[in-house]
Each structure stands twice: as C-alpha cells, then as structure tokens.
Design a protein around this motif. Structure first.
Motif, PDB file in Angstrom:
ATOM      1  N   ILE A 249       0.785  -1.442   0.268  1.00  0.00           N
ATOM      2  CA  ILE A 249       0.048  -0.191  -0.280  1.00  0.00           C
ATOM      3  C   ILE A 249       1.310   1.288   0.154  1.00  0.00           C
ATOM      4  O   ILE A 249       0.879   2.190  -1.071  1.00  0.00           O
ATOM      5  N   GLU A 250       2.265   1.192   1.067  1.00  0.00           N
ATOM      6  CA  GLU A 250       2.925   2.380   1.159  1.00  0.00           C
ATOM      7  C   GLU A 250       3.724   2.862  -0.460  1.00  0.00           C
ATOM      8  O   GLU A 250       3.042   3.806  -0.472  1.00  0.00           O
ATOM      9  N   THR A 251       4.353   1.427  -1.098  1.00  0.00           N
ATOM     10  CA  THR A 251       4.414   1.933  -2.232  1.00  0.00           C
ATOM     11  C   THR A 251       3.236   1.773  -3.224  1.00  0.00           C
ATOM     12  O   THR A 251       3.853   2.859  -4.578  1.00  0.00           O
ATOM     13  N   ALA A 252       2.070   1.363  -3.286  1.00  0.00           N
ATOM     14  CA  ALA A 252       1.204   1.949  -4.677  1.00  0.00           C
ATOM     15  C   ALA A 252       0.533   3.434  -4.521  1.00  0.00           C
ATOM     16  O   ALA A 252       0.418   3.479  -5.497  1.00  0.00           O
ATOM     17  N   LYS A 253       0.422   4.232  -3.529  1.00  0.00           N
ATOM     18  CA  LYS A 253       0.687   5.106  -3.080  1.00  0.00           C
ATOM     19  C   LYS A 253       1.914   6.248  -3.536  1.00  0.00           C
ATOM     20  O   LYS A 253       1.484   7.135  -4.115  1.00  0.00           O
ATOM     21  N   LYS A 254       2.820   5.947  -3.855  1.00  0.00           N
ATOM     22  CA  LYS A 254       4.078   6.550  -4.472  1.00  0.00           C
ATOM     23  C   LYS A 254       3.507   6.224  -5.785  1.00  0.00           C
ATOM     24  O   LYS A 254       4.363   7.537  -6.584  1.00  0.00           O
ATOM     25  N   SER A 255       3.475   5.164  -6.418  1.00  0.00           N
ATOM     26  CA  SER A 255       3.872   4.895  -7.168  1.00  0.00           C
ATOM     27  C   SER A 255       2.384   5.945  -8.272  1.00  0.00           C
ATOM     28  O   SER A 255       2.171   6.483  -9.265  1.00  0.00           O
ATOM     29  N   LEU A 256       1.331   6.064  -7.694  1.00  0.00           N
ATOM     30  CA  LEU A 256       0.374   6.888  -7.782  1.00  0.00           C
ATOM     31  C   LEU A 256       0.427   8.338  -7.374  1.00  0.00           C
ATOM     32  O   LEU A 256      -0.258   8.856  -9.206  1.00  0.00           O
ATOM     33  N   ALA A 257       0.989   8.550  -6.976  1.00  0.00           N
ATOM     34  CA  ALA A 257       0.999   9.993  -6.553  1.00  0.00           C
ATOM     35  C   ALA A 257       2.085  10.770  -7.846  1.00  0.00           C
ATOM     36  O   ALA A 257       2.517  11.991  -8.442  1.00  0.00           O
ATOM     37  N   ALA A 258       3.445   9.997  -8.404  1.00  0.00           N
ATOM     38  CA  ALA A 258       4.361   9.561  -9.774  1.00  0.00           C
ATOM     39  C   ALA A 258       3.393   9.344 -10.521  1.00  0.00           C
ATOM     40  O   ALA A 258       3.792  10.459 -11.407  1.00  0.00           O
ATOM     41  N   SER A 259       2.702   8.586 -10.689  1.00  0.00           N
ATOM     42  CA  SER A 259       1.683   8.713 -12.102  1.00  0.00           C
ATOM     43  C   SER A 259       1.297   9.838 -12.083  1.00  0.00           C
ATOM     44  O   SER A 259       0.428  10.284 -13.325  1.00  0.00           O
ATOM     45  N   LYS A 260       0.221  10.625 -11.962  1.00  0.00           N
ATOM     46  CA  LYS A 260      -0.061  11.762 -11.568  1.00  0.00           C
ATOM     47  C   LYS A 260       0.194  12.673 -12.040  1.00  0.00           C
ATOM     48  O   LYS A 260       0.017  13.470 -12.996  1.00  0.00           O
ATOM     49  N   ALA A 261       1.583  12.791 -11.674  1.00  0.00           N
ATOM     50  CA  ALA A 261       2.227  13.795 -11.431  1.00  0.00           C
ATOM     51  C   ALA A 261       3.372  13.669 -13.370  1.00  0.00           C
ATOM     52  O   ALA A 261       3.388  14.844 -13.945  1.00  0.00           O
ATOM     53  N   ALA A 262       3.009  12.771 -13.863  1.00  0.00           N
ATOM     54  CA  ALA A 262       3.786  12.023 -14.958  1.00  0.00           C
ATOM     55  C   ALA A 262       2.731  12.002 -15.654  1.00  0.00           C
ATOM     56  O   ALA A 262       2.881  11.762 -16.830  1.00  0.00           O
ATOM     57  N   ASN A 263       1.013  12.802 -15.189  1.00  0.00           N
ATOM     58  CA  ASN A 263      -0.072  11.879 -16.347  1.00  0.00           C
ATOM     59  C   ASN A 263       0.071  11.026 -16.858  1.00  0.00           C
ATOM     60  O   ASN A 263      -0.662  10.956 -18.419  1.00  0.00           O
ATOM     61  N   ASN A 264       0.417  10.251 -16.445  1.00  0.00           N
ATOM     62  CA  ASN A 264      -0.208   9.386 -16.806  1.00  0.00           C
ATOM     63  C   ASN A 264      -1.780   7.922 -15.982  1.00  0.00           C
ATOM     64  O   ASN A 264      -1.140   7.604 -15.132  1.00  0.00           O
ATOM     65  N   MET A 265      -2.378   8.571 -17.075  1.00  0.00           N
ATOM     66  CA  MET A 265      -3.807   7.773 -16.044  1.00  0.00           C
ATOM     67  C   MET A 265      -4.047   6.604 -16.396  1.00  0.00           C
ATOM     68  O   MET A 265      -4.560   5.995 -15.564  1.00  0.00           O
ATOM     69  N   ASP A 266      -3.547   5.171 -16.500  1.00  0.00           N
ATOM     70  CA  ASP A 266      -3.229   4.167 -16.906  1.00  0.00           C
ATOM     71  C   ASP A 266      -2.531   4.033 -15.389  1.00  0.00           C
ATOM     72  O   ASP A 266      -3.514   2.896 -14.965  1.00  0.00           O
ATOM     73  N   TYR A 267      -1.585   4.246 -15.482  1.00  0.00           N
ATOM     74  CA  TYR A 267      -0.949   3.921 -13.873  1.00  0.00           C
ATOM     75  C   TYR A 267      -2.106   4.207 -13.019  1.00  0.00           C
ATOM     76  O   TYR A 267      -1.817   3.775 -11.326  1.00  0.00           O
ATOM     77  N   VAL A 268      -2.174   5.706 -13.187  1.00  0.00           N
ATOM     78  CA  VAL A 268      -3.153   6.300 -12.025  1.00  0.00           C
ATOM     79  C   VAL A 268      -4.225   5.304 -12.097  1.00  0.00           C
ATOM     80  O   VAL A 268      -4.523   4.670 -10.515  1.00  0.00           O
ATOM     81  N   LYS A 269      -5.333   4.307 -12.256  1.00  0.00           N
ATOM     82  CA  LYS A 269      -6.132   3.285 -12.495  1.00  0.00           C
ATOM     83  C   LYS A 269      -5.986   2.476 -11.938  1.00  0.00           C
ATOM     84  O   LYS A 269      -6.230   1.924 -11.097  1.00  0.00           O
ATOM     85  N   MET A 270      -4.295   1.722 -11.809  1.00  0.00           N
ATOM     86  CA  MET A 270      -3.983   0.224 -11.976  1.00  0.00           C
ATOM     87  C   MET A 270      -3.517   0.842 -10.345  1.00  0.00           C
ATOM     88  O   MET A 270      -3.988  -0.118  -9.589  1.00  0.00           O
ATOM     89  N   ASN A 271      -3.133   1.809 -10.111  1.00  0.00           N
ATOM     90  CA  ASN A 271      -2.896   2.022  -9.046  1.00  0.00           C
ATOM     91  C   ASN A 271      -3.988   1.821  -8.033  1.00  0.00           C
ATOM     92  O   ASN A 271      -3.890   1.639  -7.353  1.00  0.00           O
ATOM     93  N   GLU A 272      -5.114   2.825  -8.524  1.00  0.00           N
ATOM     94  CA  GLU A 272      -6.461   3.698  -7.500  1.00  0.00           C
ATOM     95  C   GLU A 272      -7.105   1.725  -7.701  1.00  0.00           C
ATOM     96  O   GLU A 272      -7.567   1.251  -6.183  1.00  0.00           O
ATOM     97  N   ASP A 273      -6.892   1.103  -8.268  1.00  0.00           N
ATOM     98  CA  ASP A 273      -7.556  -0.344  -8.177  1.00  0.00           C
ATOM     99  C   ASP A 273      -6.915  -1.267  -7.298  1.00  0.00           C
ATOM    100  O   ASP A 273      -7.458  -1.918  -6.535  1.00  0.00           O
ATOM    101  N   SER A 274      -5.881  -1.149  -7.508  1.00  0.00           N
ATOM    102  CA  SER A 274      -4.956  -2.261  -6.098  1.00  0.00           C
ATOM    103  C   SER A 274      -5.349  -1.940  -4.763  1.00  0.00           C
ATOM    104  O   SER A 274      -5.400  -2.760  -4.156  1.00  0.00           O
TER     105      SER A 274
END
Length: 281
Positions: A249-274
């Motif tokens: 969970i801790e690492t997924a939240k970091k990935s989510l924040a980085a995905s939003k910063a990169a504007n990569n909505m595919d990874y935003v959704k994958m992280n949110e789903d996880s």
C-alpha cells in the motif's frame, strides 16, 4: 479493330515471354559477412571480370573516382564504430569509392550510399574516412574483381581489393579492447539496478521465488535515485504477492502520486484499483 487488338495482345505476350528469360549477370553480385573481433562487417558489391580487357588505366581509368566494382555502389556495413586511417567511422553503412593510381589508391568511405556509381557531385563532407593505400603487384592476374577481409586479429582486419594484377589493402581496426574492457568492468562491478529490476519482475511474473524477487527489487530501488512510477508499481505488486500488504500500500501510493505527476492515467487507474483491492481506498 478486333484484329488490331488481337495482334497487339499477341505482340505484348511475346515480349512478356522474352522478359521472363533468365541469363547470367555480366557482373554478378556478392555478399560477405565477417566477424572482426566483436564487430560484424558486411560487404555487398558487384564483380566485373576482365574478359580479355586491360583493366587498370583503361577499363578503370587512373586518377578518377571509381565505384569500386560494377552496377550499384559497393557498400560496407559496420555493426559497431571502427577506426580507418586514423578516423573514427560510426556504425552504419558506407559506399566504398576509390581513385586508382599506378602505385597508390585513394580509398573513400562515403556516407551517401544512394548513388548508382560515382556521385554526380562529389561532397567532401560525406567522406567519413579516406586512406591512401599502396598498390602491390600480384604475380598473376585475378580475372574477377574481388574484395576480401583477411589477416584477422582480435581487433583488426585487412580489407583487400584485387583485380587484374593489382592488390590494394586497407586496415580496419575495431574497438574490441574498449568493448571487452567495458564488459569486464560491468560484470566485475556486479549487477546493475536494471539487472536487479528485470530479474525481480521476471520472478514475480513467472511465479518463481517471491522472496528473491522482493530482495532484488529492493536492491534495484536502492540503486535508483528517483524510481519511476512504473518501477514503484512493480515493487508494490511484489510486496503484495509476498504477503506484505502494508509495504504494498505504501509503495502503491508513491506510484499513484508519481503517475499523476507524469499524467499517466493508465497507471493512476491501476494503482487506484490495487489500493481498493488492498483496502486502502
């Protein structure tokens, strides 16, 4: 009118039949591949023959640019950078042009390979390397123009051109020592961050030892100053598969924040789903 059309069709068919006849080429093409040290070298050229003619100074005039063969340009391809006549020649394909003389030839490695024969306008800026090579007189005639790669060592070869009784050698030096040294240093320094990362992801995807995958991924992330969102995503999945949900969970939240910063909505959704699956959202 019908008779005219029929006659025209018959004539066309007769010429089509003639066009399908195969005959030997006057200057057949040849291709050779040679490994020089660690570098792949390929030569493609057409091979004219003497056929009773005087070649040097006649069929091939002295002191004029020659295509070094027949038909389309003679071409040489280097898989890695090489050294020719003190010049670094980058990996790629070059036309070989020559200016034959009685005792010496100028040999050019030309970046423009789209000419049919010598260029209409010679451009010195397209000369990647030039070598002036001595002519060795052979004790016999070579009937068909021949290019060879001989005297092979770990880091060099001799490009030889032979026709009639003339032999012209050009030395090509490869970067073997540099390549081997780099490989040795890489191996002796141990796996890179990319090596650890690739091994970890493979172990996870192949359902192999997840403890090793976790260890290798942690090592990869330690060696990476700023892990990318997709790397953090893989690390979170490995933690989850290893049963370490809090770390996942801790690492997924970091990935989510980085995905939003990169504007990569595919990874935003994958992280949110996880995160939803793991009860964090």
């Amino acid at each position: 009118m019908k008779k005219i059309l029929l006659f025209t069709a018959i004539v066309a068919m007769s010429f089509t039949g003639i066009a399908q006849i195969n005959t030997p080429a006057a200057s057949p093409t040849a291709e050779m591949e040679q490994k020089v040290g660690l570098t792949d070298v390929t030569i493609k050229y057409s091979r004219p023959s003497m056929k009773g003619r005087t070649v040097m100074g006649n069929l091939v005039p002295y002191d004029k640019i020659w295509r070094t063969g027949a038909n389309q340009n003679t071409m040489i391809t280097f898989g890695d950078d090489v050294m020719i006549g003190g010049s670094t020649v980058k990996a790629g394909t070059y036309a070989i042009f020559t200016k034959p003389g009685q005792t010496k030839w100028d040999v050019y490695f030309y970046t423009d390979t789209e000419n049919w024969g010598a260029p209409a306008e010679w451009d010195e800026s397209k000369v990647a390397a030039k070598v002036t090579a001595d002519v060795t007189k052979l004790p016999m005639n070579v009937e068909t123009f021949t290019i060879s790669l001989d005297n092979l060592t770990n880091d060099s070869a001799i490009l030889g051109m032979m026709w009639e009784n003339a032999y012209v050698p050009v030395k090509i030096t490869t970067m073997t020592d540099k390549m081997v040294t780099s490989s040795i240093e890489k191996v002796m320094n141990g796996p890179s961050a990319g090596d650890y990362y690739a091994a970890a992801v493979y172990y996870m995807d192949a359902n192999k030892d997840i403890a090793k995958a976790e260890k290798w991924m942690d090592k990869a992330m330690e060696m990476t100053p700023e892990p990318a969102f997709y790397q953090l995503r893989q690390q979170s999945l490995i933690y989850a598969k290893a049963g370490k949900k809090d770390k996942a969970i801790e690492t997924a939240k970091k990935s989510l924040a980085a995905s939003k910063a990169a504007n990569n909505m595919d990874y935003v959704k994958m992280n949110e789903d996880s995160l939803k699956e793991w009860g964090a959202m």
